[in-house]
Structure formats: C-alpha cells, structure tokens
Design an enzyme around this catalytic site. Structure first.
Site, mmCIF file in Angstrom:
data_model
loop_
_atom_site.group_PDB
_atom_site.id
_atom_site.type_symbol
_atom_site.label_atom_id
_atom_site.label_comp_id
_atom_site.label_asym_id
_atom_site.label_seq_id
_atom_site.Cartn_x
_atom_site.Cartn_y
_atom_site.Cartn_z
ATOM 1 N N HIS A 275 0.819 -1.229 0.000
ATOM 2 C CA HIS A 275 0.000 0.000 0.000
ATOM 3 C C HIS A 275 0.843 1.266 0.000
ATOM 4 C CE1 HIS A 275 -4.050 -1.795 0.730
ATOM 5 N NE2 HIS A 275 -3.278 -2.829 0.997
ATOM 6 N N ASP B 67 3.282 9.492 -0.808
ATOM 7 C CA ASP B 67 2.120 8.707 -0.389
ATOM 8 C C ASP B 67 1.901 7.593 -1.398
ATOM 9 O OD1 ASP B 67 -0.123 8.103 1.157
ATOM 10 O OD2 ASP B 67 -0.817 10.179 1.194
HETATM 11 C C1 GDG Z 1 -2.191 3.704 3.299
HETATM 12 C C2 GDG Z 1 -1.197 4.421 2.383
HETATM 13 C C3 GDG Z 1 -2.912 4.400 0.560
HETATM 14 C C4 GDG Z 1 -9.182 10.010 7.615
HETATM 15 N N1 GDG Z 1 -9.627 10.770 8.603
HETATM 16 C C5 GDG Z 1 -10.782 10.263 9.035
HETATM 17 C C6 GDG Z 1 -11.070 9.151 8.268
HETATM 18 N N2 GDG Z 1 -10.067 9.013 7.414
HETATM 19 C C7 GDG Z 1 -9.953 7.951 6.393
HETATM 20 C C8 GDG Z 1 -10.055 8.566 5.027
HETATM 21 C C9 GDG Z 1 -9.293 7.557 4.188
HETATM 22 C C10 GDG Z 1 -8.266 6.985 5.164
HETATM 23 O O1 GDG Z 1 -8.671 7.342 6.476
HETATM 24 C C11 GDG Z 1 -6.867 7.542 4.929
HETATM 25 O O2 GDG Z 1 -6.369 6.950 3.765
HETATM 26 P P1 GDG Z 1 -5.027 7.433 3.044
HETATM 27 O O3 GDG Z 1 -4.962 6.781 1.742
HETATM 28 O O4 GDG Z 1 -5.068 8.911 2.942
HETATM 29 O O5 GDG Z 1 -3.817 7.098 4.009
HETATM 30 P P2 GDG Z 1 -3.121 5.897 4.883
HETATM 31 O O6 GDG Z 1 -3.913 5.616 6.109
HETATM 32 O O7 GDG Z 1 -1.729 6.376 5.098
HETATM 33 O O8 GDG Z 1 -3.131 4.557 3.980
HETATM 34 C C12 GDG Z 1 -1.956 5.277 1.373
HETATM 35 C C13 GDG Z 1 -3.783 3.575 1.475
HETATM 36 O O9 GDG Z 1 -3.000 2.838 2.428
HETATM 37 C C14 GDG Z 1 -4.633 2.568 0.682
HETATM 38 O O10 GDG Z 1 -3.848 1.749 -0.111
HETATM 39 O O11 GDG Z 1 -3.744 5.243 -0.220
HETATM 40 O O12 GDG Z 1 -1.038 5.897 0.492
HETATM 41 O O13 GDG Z 1 -0.312 5.237 3.162
HETATM 42 O O14 GDG Z 1 -10.145 6.514 3.779
HETATM 43 O O15 GDG Z 1 -11.404 8.700 4.724
HETATM 44 N N3 GDG Z 1 -12.183 8.426 8.425
HETATM 45 C C15 GDG Z 1 -13.064 8.825 9.400
HETATM 46 N N4 GDG Z 1 -12.813 9.884 10.216
HETATM 47 C C16 GDG Z 1 -11.701 10.626 10.070
HETATM 48 O O16 GDG Z 1 -11.478 11.568 10.818
HETATM 49 N N5 GDG Z 1 -14.203 8.126 9.553
#
Ligand code: GDG
Length: 515
Positions: free
Chosen positions: A191, A403
């Site tokens: 990821h 990212d």
């Molecule tokens: C890894 C990789 C890759 C965020 N704040 C809240 C909340 N979120 C949810 C978002 C989103 C998720 O968390 C964050 O996803 P990201 O992709 O931005 O980041 P990572 O956690 O670092 O994930 C990344 C991912 O895996 C998938 O392959 O894209 O690059 O680092 O879904 O919506 N959800 C809620 N409240 C919040 O305050 N409910």
C-alpha cells in the site's frame, strides 16, 4: 453511473472487458491490523471499534462484497481474552466474512510494529532515510512475527483459498509459508511506495527482504514507478533476471521461479461514497458548515498524524499564500483535520506539538475580527462529518511529501456530487498519476508553488472547476475498489496475462523509465 448491481458484484462480475471473470474460492486477506480495534476493560470484558486508515477503508468493502476471512492483529497486547471469539464473530456477523486474530505481546508490538515496521520500513519507503532507526534487534522479531502470521494462515488453510497478504509489515509471510511447504498461490499488495534503489540499498536486511518478497506469486504496487523501483532493486540480487510482458502486469523470471509484478492503483467504493454524500444528514451538516462560514471558501486538509503527510509544509504554504495574496483575507478558512495516529511514538507527539504551534502562530499573525484563518481539529471525524466537510469545502489541499496512493483525494472527488471543488494534489502521491488532468499538481516542498496553487484555486472560475472535477470523478468512478480487486485477482489467476490496461486517464507521471 456504475450500472453493476450489488448481486453481480457479489458474484465477482467485472467491468474489465478483456479476460475472464476472476472468481476465487475463499478470499483470505491478511494484514497487520484487523478492521476493528480491540479495547479491553479492567473487568476483562472487551469491545471492538472500527479501525481507521487507508488499508481498512479500501479493503472492508471488498470483504463485505466477496465474503471470506480477514486475519490480523486486533490492536491490543492483552492475551487470552475469554470473550474474544464471540466479540469477533459478532463484529462481522452481518458482513459475510469472519475475523481471525493473531495475538501479539508487548515486545512484539515494540520491535515488530513500532520498531521494524514504523521506525525503519515506513520512513525508508517514503524516502525519509534519515528518520530510520536501524536497530539490529528489530529484524529477528519482524521475522518471528511474520512466521506467527504464517502459522495463523496455515491453521485455517484450505487448499483452494486465495491468500492475499497486505502491506509492509508482512513482506516475509510468503517466505515463511514456503518454508512450511505451502506451494499454492500467494499474492501481496504494497500500500505504500517502494523506494528507489539508492534509498532501498541502505536497508541492512535488503537481500533478505527482497528474497522473501520474491516468494510471492504476484506482487501488486500502487504505481508503475513503485514497480520500476522494485525491479531495479531485484537486480541487486540477480543482475541477469529477465522480464517478460509489458503494461500493467509483467513477469519477472528469477533463477528459481516466476513472479508477476503489477501496478494496481487502489480505488474507493465510489458508489457508496457518492450515495452517502447525498444523504439528508450529510447535506444538513454541510449546510450548517456553510452557514457558520458565510462568504468564505473552505480549504480542507484531512490527514492521519504522520510526517509523510506534509502538514507542516502545507501550513507554511498557506501562510505564504496569505502573505502574498491579501484578496484571500477574510475570504478563506483552512479547516485542517488531524486524525490521531501512532500517538505512543515520541516522533508523532513532537509533530503534533509542532503543528499546533504553527497553527497558533499563523492565526496569531492574521486573525481579524470575525475571521480566524485556520480551524484546527485534532480528533477522528464521524463518517457523516467527514463527508460533510468534503461536500462543504471549495478546495481540498492534499499535499503529502510521499504517499502510496492517498484515498482522501479520491473520496473528495466522489463526495462532490455537485461536480464542483478544486483538488490541489502533491505530485508525490500515487493518486497524481491518475488525477493530474483534473487536479492542480504541486511539489509539496515548494512553498511558493503551493501558495500559488491555493490562490489559483481560489480565483478559478466555476466552469473550469466543473470541467476538472468531472474528469476526476469519471476516473475515480471507473477505476473503483471493485475494479481494483478484480484486476488484481485476474492478474493472479490468469494463465495467460494478455493485456491488462491501466485506467485510460492514467499518466505515468514523473516516471522516467516505465518497465
Ligand atoms: C495507506 C497508504 C494508501 C481520515 N480521517 C478520518 C477518516 N479518514 C480515512 C479517510 C481515508 C483513510 O482514512 C486515509 O487513507 P489514506 O490513503 O489517505 O492514508 P493511509 O492511512 O496512510 O493509507 C496510502 C492507502 O494505504 C490505501 O492503499 O492510499 O497511500 O499510506 O479513507 O477517509 N475516516 C473517518 N474519520 C476521520 O477523521 N471516519
């Protein structure tokens, strides 16, 4: 509109025209964390709360659609919890899949999770080698915990299972399974980014990690660039290894075996996001946010607390924008949401203090009667709040230093049922390859560049906003999480790889050599 029905999805229907329907018997997803976090009370009772983060957001709808089993650590180091099986069973009773816990003790959490995974692999794979702590004691614990995960897979294994391991915590699992005699197909998805050779080569256990990864049959990366980096590193092991096939999936032939390598940009459950974004409670809350900030453009940043997300650089760029473009004064509000994460790690705590100090300084410098430029939120938002912020914002500022993909960028697009809103996106997010035709692409290290993009977004006419957002929404809709899983499974099980097209809009951005 995506015309596939839930039933056709459940049956594994795919919109990919080429190739056959990827049907696997039982899908066994293995990741460090289960999609729920276990909390144990003083009286020994326990409860589960949904986990956060990109991996869980992406995979939960896949398991709900296909059924199967999810193996992982429930996030607590308490052992022998009497109630655990019942609580886990209840958690997914209506979701069509089961949970299988892998219990970890304090030392394992410390050296495998906090140590090897988050003090070495996480910074190294995000190109931040100077943040690594190459403590020699971490490696053995990493290996033994990977072996523990392999034992958990073997304990419930059926011959026709499709075992799909996820992420950087578990790069050695296939190696452990092979050592235990498992010959069936095992797939892996990374990821986070895979770093360039010069950075990866710093890892003291580089050969062991690469050798272990090559025990998988299919390795999926987020972008072509990550896959290219991996191939260049694999040549460290064997300069003569050969590659066959071009495009999304290619085959790497080592002396011992063939390994398929693919670029599968992860998606989101677009239909679900768009539907929920249109719901009454989200609409009501979005209206309220507008009413609270009349005549303002809301600029939104939402990130897990992490140094890779570039929050401090972003605040500096916002400050610079306010210095250079006074027409934005009283007319914009930056809503920066920081979601607590890895709080027990001192580096993360320091980062929080630094972010809060910077927010204070900027507000101190620019606040006027009736206008506070930054609204700072440090907590988890509910799903309704998250969607309401996506809908109410005029501009999303997604500027990670690096990212794997970044799902916030895609969720923002899906939630924009009004087809409005500007996305400012870091060129170092995996999502940039897919969304660069609609987003304003920036270098997050370049404060002037980001400041100009903020002002560009602020003055962008409605017509252009719509045009850009429509392009991005089309791409996020067409390459959603179900298509992602279908194309991954198809690449894993197809006899002949044939043609695996990337999404039409996909531009291998900044990828100088595409293999
Ligand atoms: C890894 C990789 C890759 C965020 N704040 C809240 C909340 N979120 C949810 C978002 C989103 C998720 O968390 C964050 O996803 P990201 O992709 O931005 O980041 P990572 O956690 O670092 O994930 C990344 C991912 O895996 C998938 O392959 O894209 O690059 O680092 O879904 O919506 N959800 C809620 N409240 C919040 O305050 N409910």
């Amino acid at each position: 509109m995506d015309m596939r029905t839930d039933a056709s999805r459940r049956a594994g229907a795919t919109t990919v025209e080429t190739g056959t329907q990827p049907s696997v018997n039982r899908l066994v997803v293995v990741s460090n964390r289960l999609p729920f976090i276990l909390s144990v009370q003083d009286d020994g009772g326990c409860s589960l709360v949904p986990g956060a983060g990109g991996l869980v957001s992406a995979l939960a709808p896949v398991l709900r659609n296909r059924g199967g089993m999810w193996i992982g650590w429930p996030g607590s180091t308490a052992r022998n919890i009497p109630d655990l099986d019942r609580v886990l069973l209840n958690a997914t009773r209506d979701s069509g899949y089961t949970l299988q816990p892998v219990e970890l003790g304090e030392e394992e959490k410390e050296k495998f999770y906090r140590g090897f995974s988050n003090e070495i692999i996480w910074p190294l794979f995000h190109d931040l080698q100077s943040d690594c702590n190459f403590d020699p004691s971490y490696w053995n614990v990493y290996r033994s915990v990977n072996s523990k995960f392999a034992q958990a897979i073997l304990a419930t294994h059926r011959d026709d299972d499709f075992v799909w391991v996820h992420d950087y915590h578990l790069m050695n699992v296939a190696h452990e399974l092979r050592s235990n005699g498992l010959t069936s197909r095992i797939a892996f998805f990374l990821h986070i980014p895979f770093p360039p050779l010069d950075i990866f080569a710093k890892l003291p256990w580089r050969f062991q990690v690469l050798t272990s990864m090559l025990d998988y049959d299919l390795i999926g990366f987020q972008t072509l660039r990550d896959r290219r980096n991996f191939i260049q590193c694999a040549r460290l092991l064997d300069p003569d290894l050969s590659l066959s096939g071009k495009g999304q999936v290619t085959t790497l032939n080592t002396r011992e075996r063939e390994v398929r390598l693919g670029a599968f940009p992860i998606g989101i459950d677009y239909t679900e996001f768009a539907k929920k974004a249109a719901s009454g409670d989200v609409t009501a809350m979005a209206d309220l946010l507008h009413k609270d900030l009349p005549n303002r453009q809301i600029i939104l940043g939402i990130d897990r607390l992490d140094y890779t997300k570039g929050i401090r650089h972003r605040l500096e760029a916002f400050c610079r924008a306010l210095q250079r473009f006074p027409d934005m004064h009283q007319r914009v509000t930056l809503v920066q949401v920081v979601v607590p994460s890895r709080e027990d790690i001192p580096r993360y705590h320091e980062m929080r203090v630094e972010i809060e100090r910077t927010v204070g300084e900027i507000n101190g410098q620019f606040t006027q009667s009736g206008w506070v430029p930054i609204h700072y939120i440090f907590r988890n938002l509910t799903r309704v709040e998250l969607l309401a912020y996506y809908r109410a914002s005029h501009i999303a500022l997604v500027t990670p230093l690096k990212d794997g993909m970044n799902l916030v960028a895609k969720e923002f697009c899906a939630a924009r049922i009004d087809e409005n809103g500007v996305l400012i996106l870091s060129e170092f997010a995996g999502a940039a390859a897919q969304l660069q035709r609609g987003a304003l692409i920036v270098n997050p290290y370049d404060v002037e560049d980001v400041a100009e993009a903020i002002h560009h977004a602020f003055i962008m006419p409605d017509g252009e906003r719509h045009q850009r957002m429509r392009k991005m929404r089309r791409s996020v809709r067409e390459y959603d999480i179900f298509r992602w899983v279908d194309s991954f499974l198809r690449a894993a099980i197809a006899k002949d790889l044939g043609d695996f097209p990337l999404p039409e809009e996909y531009v291998p951005h900044m990828e100088t050599v595409v293999l």
